[in-house]
Design an enzyme around this catalytic site. Sequence first.
Site, PDB file in Angstrom:
ATOM      1  N   ASP A 309       0.852  -1.178   0.000  1.00 57.19           N
ATOM      2  CA  ASP A 309       0.000   0.000   0.000  1.00 57.19           C
ATOM      3  C   ASP A 309       0.891   1.232   0.000  1.00 57.19           C
ATOM      4  O   ASP A 309       2.033   1.204   0.461  1.00 57.19           O
ATOM      5  CB  ASP A 309      -0.893  -0.004   1.243  1.00 57.19           C
ATOM      6  CG  ASP A 309      -2.060   0.962   1.111  1.00 57.19           C
ATOM      7  OD1 ASP A 309      -2.099   1.716   0.119  1.00 57.19           O
ATOM      8  OD2 ASP A 309      -2.919   0.966   2.007  1.00 57.19           O
ATOM      9  N   THR A 311       0.178   4.168   1.630  1.00 50.54           N
ATOM     10  CA  THR A 311       0.195   4.724   2.981  1.00 50.54           C
ATOM     11  C   THR A 311       0.842   3.739   3.943  1.00 50.54           C
ATOM     12  O   THR A 311       0.464   2.578   4.010  1.00 50.54           O
ATOM     13  CB  THR A 311      -1.223   5.051   3.443  1.00 50.54           C
ATOM     14  OG1 THR A 311      -1.830   5.915   2.491  1.00 50.54           O
ATOM     15  CG2 THR A 311      -1.203   5.711   4.807  1.00 50.54           C
TER      16      THR A 311
END
Length: 799
Positions: A309, A311
Amino acid sequence: MAMQGNPTDTALVRDTGLTGAEVAERVARGEVNEVGERTSRSVGEIIRANVFTRFNAILGALFVLVMTTGSWADGLFGVILVANSAIGIAQEYLAKRKLDRLALLNAPTTRVIRDGETLEVPTREVVLDDLIELRTGDEVPADGVLLRSEGLELNESNLTGESDPVHHPEGDEIRSGTSVVAGTGRYHARAVGADAYVNRIAAEARKFTRTHSEIQASINTLLRYITWVIAAALPLQIWSQWRAVGDQGWQSVVIRSAAGIVGLVPEGLVLLTSVAFLLAAVRLTRDEVLVQQLPAVEGLARVDVVCLDKTGTLTVGEIAFDDAEPVNGSTAHEVRAALGALADDPDPNGTLAAIGAALPSPGWHRTSTVPFNSQRKWSAACFEGHGWWVMGAPEILLPPDDPLHAQVSDLAGRGRRVVLLARSADPVDSSALPDDLTPAALVSLAEQIRPDAQETLTYLADQGVAIKVISGDNPQTVAAVAREVGLDPGEPVDARTLPEDGDELREVLAAGTVFGRVSPEQKRSFVRALQADGHVVAMTGDGVNDALALKDADIGLAMGNGAQATKAVAELVLLDGRFSHMPKVLAEGRRVIGNVERVANLFVAKNAMSLVAIVATALVALPFPFLPRHLTLVSTVTIGIPAFVLALGPNIRRYQPGFLGRILRFAVPAGAIAGLAVIVSYLVTGERYGVAPGQFEARCSVATGSSDLSCIRPGTGATMTLLVVFFAILFVLALPLRLWKVVLIGSMAALAVLAFVLPIGRDFFSFSAPAGLVWPSLGIGALGALCIVALRRWTMRAT
């Protein structure tokens, strides 16, 4: 959602929370937030796993039989058996203590009110009906209904995948696995432990989860083969030795038979494999990596695709103030002062906290506040002498036809998050925006790129590991971040447009690098599609919505600040959330794979040698060439000690599939060469220095302790030959040579020589080596060694 508590209980209506006695009562009933997670086996399991094994049972039975003959020197393998188990137990126990201590130090905490005092306790010690206080940044540890809420907003992306905060007023039901992004609140824990929502999800995700280990699967296959070989060889060995030395008595039959069977048992292979895994796990704890399943260390070295991901992996998971561009005649000084004043909030949300970290407060006096609300998407404050200032989403604060929307779109396309700062002379309340709202500045915030992200991704790319960035954010925003860390995003893909058909999805995944608007369900589909395409997949995640994808991945990596459910199903937890630990984990995996392969080759070669010797002596009706003490010497100096050192040494060889095939291609022929060399040596030396076949039974009884030199010289020659061949095997497996390897092999060779030249060694091992025996034995061994070198070159070319 099932609730455990009774809302009419008097404990639930007190503002002072539970008393100490009420807490103790609930602990006694098991109504605590403990879900029984552990990072290692119990002490009892460790002892059973290291003591009660099939090969320990075989060696133990042989040891008892040999001891009944009175030949204590030939029972030396029993000491090694006990030492192996003791080392395995000690190593795993020490590793268990370190891993458990690390898991304890990183356990989350929760703020509870008991006996009227606010305490911070480990989350696992929260009990049913505890009065819990929530503040910004807290994790919600248990399910319940809010008693009080002051602008409380929760990030529920761990459960739903939606990134927008959700406002919760008094009376709302909240669930564990979420986190507070704004406001404060109080509630009673109504479902804890296994009954809490997040733990029920985690339990579902953990079902049927097994970390695949090629090493362990291959070793188990080897052990299965060897067990069948022992079952077939045992009656053959007893029969052949009964024919060859039966007239000496049952003791000689037992000792000669035991020697052959002991050679078939890989007594240290499982131990050294386990020790290699354990010490790798302990090494990684120094770099803040918690290994929850030991085979994951090896598994990560086999990974060829990493799904991550944006983030928390490429970025630190927090936003930072980037710039403020004044509009409509506002000055930069005035804009920065207003932003600093707004950020000077007693309970700032993430945006205000980022601005406050960059801009100081001007000291304006705040007279009124409208807190941020995720449904309104704006907040406001009034300052004495400076009027009202509003900050929020541009699409809410700006009219649809405002030209500033174009600038907002441009900034968003460059990966920036944009909020609008506006002013008003009219009072502002939470019900509606004032009519005279005037834009003052476009405020851009950027996700903080991890400083080591680019270096880590470059390393993975150099190692042939493909990267797939999957995120719930806008594809263009994700692509902008990817470019900042050196990735070529190509054409970013909006996951909402992806096909559901598995074959089509595999084609898209093979071509793309960056995927935005990915739902939690799609993450799991991505992992399965990549696996169906033959890839070994690692998945990173930090939310509960990632749990099932992490479970399905070959290796799940959870961030240390992620949800408990995610960490529960992950094989590895990056405790400090730094993706830059990946190269070290990869290196540990490679070290384990490469070194265990070396060790396995040594043990399997010994097994093959023993099998060839057993079959050959049965065919020509010879006594088995060795006593158990001889094989103990050979095993110690060419396998046992070197294998232990090699298993723990550095090894940077890249992973190649086919672990078991490579072992069998080299070790079985190498063992056969050693076995044939031994038989030839035994026959040659026996012809000149041995006893005539008709006199062997009368003169060479082990039971009577015969010291006739002609009885022990053929075995001495065979042992010399075997040592030369096995030192050749050790040499080629240790390549490329380093100083520490030269010292290792040299010191082991010196020990072997001392066993022949020192009187105490000659007496203990029953060696007699006149010069006329030494040179033929060493010569046959040298021919075998040349065959080993040629075999190794052939197998290396074949792979």
